[in-house]
Design an enzyme around this catalytic site. Structure first.
Site, PDB file in Angstrom:
ATOM      1  N   GLY A 195       8.578  35.810  81.012  1.00 58.73           N
ATOM      2  CA  GLY A 195       7.594  36.115  81.907  1.00 58.73           C
ATOM      3  C   GLY A 195       7.951  37.626  82.499  1.00 58.73           C
ATOM      4  N   ASN A 245      12.934  51.580  79.216  1.00 59.55           N
ATOM      5  CA  ASN A 245      13.123  51.589  77.751  1.00 59.55           C
ATOM      6  C   ASN A 245      14.325  52.253  77.386  1.00 59.55           C
ATOM      7  OD1 ASN A 245      11.365  50.499  75.931  1.00 59.55           O
ATOM      8  ND2 ASN A 245       9.461  51.660  76.485  1.00 59.55           N
ATOM      9  N   ASP A 304       5.797  47.407  75.812  1.00 61.36           N
ATOM     10  CA  ASP A 304       4.669  48.387  75.726  1.00 61.36           C
ATOM     11  C   ASP A 304       3.110  47.890  76.076  1.00 61.36           C
ATOM     12  OD1 ASP A 304       6.596  50.173  75.194  1.00 61.36           O
ATOM     13  OD2 ASP A 304       6.087  50.080  73.205  1.00 61.36           O
TER      14      ASP A 304
END
Length: 322
Positions: free
Chosen positions: A238, A171, A265
């Protein structure tokens, strides 16, 4: 006076949760706005809770209306907030979002000096002592401050020492820290984790050099450092999982895309849910892309995430194993 031990939760996650204010149009034009809750770790917590898992979120909230809103929202979603630290000196952070196109939103942060930014090692102690099965954190928290970085590192080390599964979602946020400086800190954290989750443009942050290396080489390097599962999120393509003895790819589920904020998330919550349910690698990836599909199909970071009995609403997905 000693504090009563906290009850056990399956998952512990921590970080900064903020008021997320969404503009109907460009921020500079003003107009209607609505407030929700924003924060990568609390998004994961809500996703897991909706699937029936016990999850505790730890962070610091200001003693203000936004902090009360955050606490009320998390509690209403079934997330344990009994270890939240209330900070009377600092405000709860804010994030302003404007959507430019379906898969591109811009954020303006108002989190410097916020309560959440000064998370400390001591804040996490009681929740770690409750011995969760999984500790999940992201690379956002260590970018907030030196104390938050120290807390993240110590929590990861403590969990690893105690045999708690450590899950780390990179992240990376360019608005919070420089890429080269971030790479050094994030690489250290990745080496402590059992599960590393990264998008295609983040995985090179975890290499041993600044030069971009092939994905396979980076994955092999993480496995050599003790990481068990390396998960690459590929957006509309994906996700791929690499373990020491197998590789599995799961195609994204084709749904109309309304808003991609929070999709990563959501995927993480699905993957960890599958892990808690002792599902196979293929099944864990499928649950991850399923939650991702729910997330992008409506506006909001977490609002459209499914309950367990809704998972079957989306059935079509292509999965390959090699």
């Amino acid at each position: 006076m000693s504090r009563e031990p906290l009850p056990k939760a399956q998952v512990l996650t921590f970080g900064e949760t903020m008021g997320s204010i969404r503009a109907a149009g460009l921020l500079r034009h003003g107009g209607a706005m609505s407030m929700s809750l924003g924060g990568a770790e609390s998004n994961v917590a809500i996703g897991l809770s909706r699937l029936g898992h016990s999850v505790r979120w730890v962070g610091r909230l200001g003693e203000d209306e936004v902090g009360k809103f955050a606490l009320r929202t998390l509690s209403a979603e079934g997330v344990l907030t009994d270890a939240v630290v209330h900070d009377a000196l600092r405000p709860t952070g804010l994030m302003l979002l404007e959507k430019r196109i379906a898969d591109v939103s811009r954020a303006a942060y108002y989190r410097a000096g916020s309560a959440g930014s000064v998370l400390s090692v001591e804040d996490l102690g009681p929740a770690l002592d409750a011995e969760p099965s999984i500790l999940h954190f992201t690379g956002i928290t260590p970018a907030l401050s030196e104390s938050a970085a120290q807390a993240t590192l110590r929590a990861a080390e403590t969990a690893r020492e105690r045999g708690i599964t450590v899950s780390f979602d990179v992240n990376y946020r360019a608005k919070l820290w420089d890429r080269e400086y971030a790479a050094e800190a994030l690489s250290v954290l990745a080496g402590i984790a059992d599960i590393v989750i990264a998008s295609e443009d983040e995985i090179d942050l975890l290499g041993s050099s600044s030069a971009r290396a092939p994905e396979a080489e980076l994955v092999d390097g993480l496995h050599a450092r003790g990481v068990r599962d390396v998960i690459i999120k590929r957006g509309a393509e994906g996700a791929t999982a690499y373990t020491l003895d197998s590789t599995c790819h799961c195609d994204a589920i084709n749904v109309p895309v309304v808003d991609t904020v929070g999709a990563g998330d959501a995927f993480t919550a699905g993957y960890l849910s599958g892990l808690l349910d002792w599902e196979t690698l293929e099944e864990r990836l499928h649950r991850g892309v399923t939650l991702g599909a729910f997330a992008v199909a409506a506006t909001g970071d977490w609002e459209n995430l499914p309950a367990r009995d809704e998972l079957s609403l989306i059935r079509s997905a292509g999965t390959t194993i090699r």
